[in-house]
Motif scaffolding. Structure first.
Motif, PDB file in Angstrom:
ATOM      1  N   VAL A   1      12.243   1.714   2.234  1.00  0.00           N
ATOM      2  CA  VAL A   1      11.329   0.615   2.552  1.00  0.00           C
ATOM      3  C   VAL A   1      11.492  -0.505   1.526  1.00  0.00           C
ATOM      4  O   VAL A   1      11.544  -1.685   1.852  1.00  0.00           O
ATOM      5  N   TYR A   2      11.585  -0.085   0.265  1.00  0.00           N
ATOM      6  CA  TYR A   2      11.713  -1.071  -0.804  1.00  0.00           C
ATOM      7  C   TYR A   2      12.981  -1.911  -0.628  1.00  0.00           C
ATOM      8  O   TYR A   2      12.970  -3.129  -0.840  1.00  0.00           O
ATOM      9  N   ALA A   3      14.069  -1.261  -0.225  1.00  0.00           N
ATOM     10  CA  ALA A   3      15.342  -1.982  -0.068  1.00  0.00           C
ATOM     11  C   ALA A   3      15.196  -3.116   0.947  1.00  0.00           C
ATOM     12  O   ALA A   3      15.698  -4.224   0.734  1.00  0.00           O
ATOM     13  N   VAL A   4      14.481  -2.841   2.029  1.00  0.00           N
ATOM     14  CA  VAL A   4      14.283  -3.871   3.061  1.00  0.00           C
ATOM     15  C   VAL A   4      13.411  -5.011   2.520  1.00  0.00           C
ATOM     16  O   VAL A   4      13.722  -6.195   2.692  1.00  0.00           O
ATOM     17  N   LEU A   5      12.330  -4.628   1.849  1.00  0.00           N
ATOM     18  CA  LEU A   5      11.445  -5.637   1.255  1.00  0.00           C
ATOM     19  C   LEU A   5      12.192  -6.495   0.228  1.00  0.00           C
ATOM     20  O   LEU A   5      12.048  -7.719   0.173  1.00  0.00           O
ATOM     21  N   HIS A   6      12.996  -5.819  -0.577  1.00  0.00           N
ATOM     22  CA  HIS A   6      13.730  -6.500  -1.644  1.00  0.00           C
ATOM     23  C   HIS A   6      14.612  -7.598  -1.064  1.00  0.00           C
ATOM     24  O   HIS A   6      14.621  -8.733  -1.534  1.00  0.00           O
TER      25      HIS A   6
END
Ligand SMILES: *Cc1c(COP(=O)(O)O)cnc(C)c1O
Length: 433
Positions: free
Chosen positions: A383-388
């Motif tokens: 999820v973080y990768a997408v947000l990043h």
């Protein structure tokens, strides 16, 4: 594709020259995907990459830049010092000035020694603890990072209170067997380890606030228990304040928790962006160091005058006006946390924003924020990768790893925070988050 063409070209060249094209692993963007962005120049809370794009920077060189990039007082101090000589390898006035600022500010630091990185500070403090106690075993906690010295690149072995196993190739198993790795937030585990190995334990080491595997804020009772167990068993309590020192307040995490370590390690902020580490503590322990005592430690560039000047200029700003800097950081941190929380709630996500002063972490799992690294939801990295990526496209630069925190600096302002929150709201609307 978020990195521009110049970043990509530099990275291609860098990869043929340096492993993964970087000099520290997380910079390679491996855990968020895409390619690293090459910085060109930076000022205040923003940097511009080699493709001419500007970003709001929430990494701040991983913590040192509490005044923001290229603070005029720090740059001027460095220029002035550099003009008088880059390195002496001999005592200089600046070392005495920075040491006295630190010793006057932090009560349990009676004496200090400067080195050139946080890793070196921790490595040396552990050697000193072993030398001073005549014991070999150290206790560390899983999820705490203390730099890359051999005996700290160790993860928990199987079963409770057993010795660790290397967490990196190249670390001899024999070294790891001197390190006991325990879960955070678990007094009983530490009590058992002392019951089993008590008279062999040289030191317990913990981050002031564990901030290298998310932000795992510990309970005061846990920190107090570590202190009392060390005292009961004649072990030293080492607080690794490389991130928290001068970040969470002038007295670091020790003051926040009201615990007094025997030794503490510093880095990051005390170098003001230059390579500096420091360790210090009780006088009779520090006097075990060469040339006064039998514990050897040295450094060609230790106490480097230009690096000391950057540290002095940084602390001068932080310590001026009776804590005004820390009140400002608290207000900015709260504004950012409140904005992010609002966006998360509006979208009905189960996430939380963990904050301690100017350190923030997005906990992308449900339920109470974790206090142990074992409880971090492994799905959060995706999820973080997408947000990043969505934030990068909007000119907001978060650390390229879900396990890293964000640092607010005095150069961030309300406008930068509101812009970040706006970008975060948009990012949450994208598919995949
Ligand atoms: C960054 C860090 C270190 C290591 O410091 P370096 O300067 O990177 O060697 C040690 N301990 C903690 C808590 C850190 O965050």
């Amino acid at each position: 594709m978020t990195a521009g063409s110049r970043s990509r070209a530099l990275h291609a060249k860098a990869r043929s020259l340096m492993p993964a094209g970087v000099n520290s692993p997380v910079r390679a963007f491996g855990s968020v995907g895409g390619e690293p962005i090459f910085y060109d120049h930076a000022s205040g809370c923003r940097f511009t990459d080699v493709d001419g794009r500007t970003y709001i920077d929430w990494v701040g060189s991983w913590g040192p830049l509490i005044l923001g990039h290229a603070h005029p007082a720090v740059v001027e101090a460095v220029r002035e010092a550099a003009g008088r000589g880059l390195s002496f390898g001999a005592p200089c006035r600046e070392e005495v000035r920075l040491a006295s600022m630190v010793v006057e500010t932090v009560p349990h630091l009676e004496m200090v020694r400067f080195v050139s990185s946080g890793t070196e500070a921790v490595m040396s403090a552990v050697r000193l603890a072993r030398g001073a106690t005549g014991r070999d075993t150290i206790i560390k906690f899983s999820g705490c990072y203390h730099g890359h010295a051999d005996h700290l690149l160790v993860s928990a072995g199987s079963g409770l209170a057993t010795f660790g196993t290397p967490s990196s190739a190249g670390v001899p198993g024999a070294f790891a067997r001197h390190t006991v790795v325990l879960p955070l937030d678990d007094e009983a585990a530490v009590e058992r380890a002392f019951a089993e190995h008590g008279d062999g334990i040289a030191a317990v080491i913990i981050e002031g606030i564990p901030a290298n595997a998310g932000l795992l804020v510990q309970r005061r009772e846990f920190m107090e228990r570590l202190r009392s167990l060390c005292t009961e068993h004649g072990a030293l309590f080492i607080l690794d304040e490389v991130i928290t020192g001068f970040r969470v307040g002038p007295g670091g995490a020790a003051a926040l928790y009201g615990v007094e370590p025997d030794l503490a390690t510093y880095g990051k902020i005390i170098g003001g962006g230059m390579p500096v580490g420091m360790y210090g503590g009780r006088r009779e322990i520090m006097e075990q160091l060469a040339p006064l005592g039998p514990v050897y430690q040295a450094g060609t560039l230790s106490g480097n005058p230009v690096a000391m000047a950057a540290g002095i200029a940084t602390l001068e700003v932080l310590l001026a006006d009776g804590g005004a800097a820390y009140r400002r950081l608290e207000a900015l941190g709260e504004r950012l946390a409140a904005g992010l929380r609002g966006a998360i709630e509006a979208r009905g996500r189960p996430w939380s924003v963990v904050r301690e002063g100017s350190i923030l972490w997005l906990s992308l799992g449900g339920g109470e924020p974790p206090r142990r690294s074992e409880n971090i939801d492994p799905a959060s990295a995706g999820v973080y990768a997408v947000l990043h990526r969505a934030l990068l496209e909007r000119g907001v630069y978060l650390a390229p790893s879900a396990y890293e925190v964000a640092f607010v600096s005095l150069a961030h302002d309300e406008a930068a925070i509101d812009e970040t929150v706006g970008a975060f709201e948009e990012a949450l609307g994208e598919a995949g988050t």
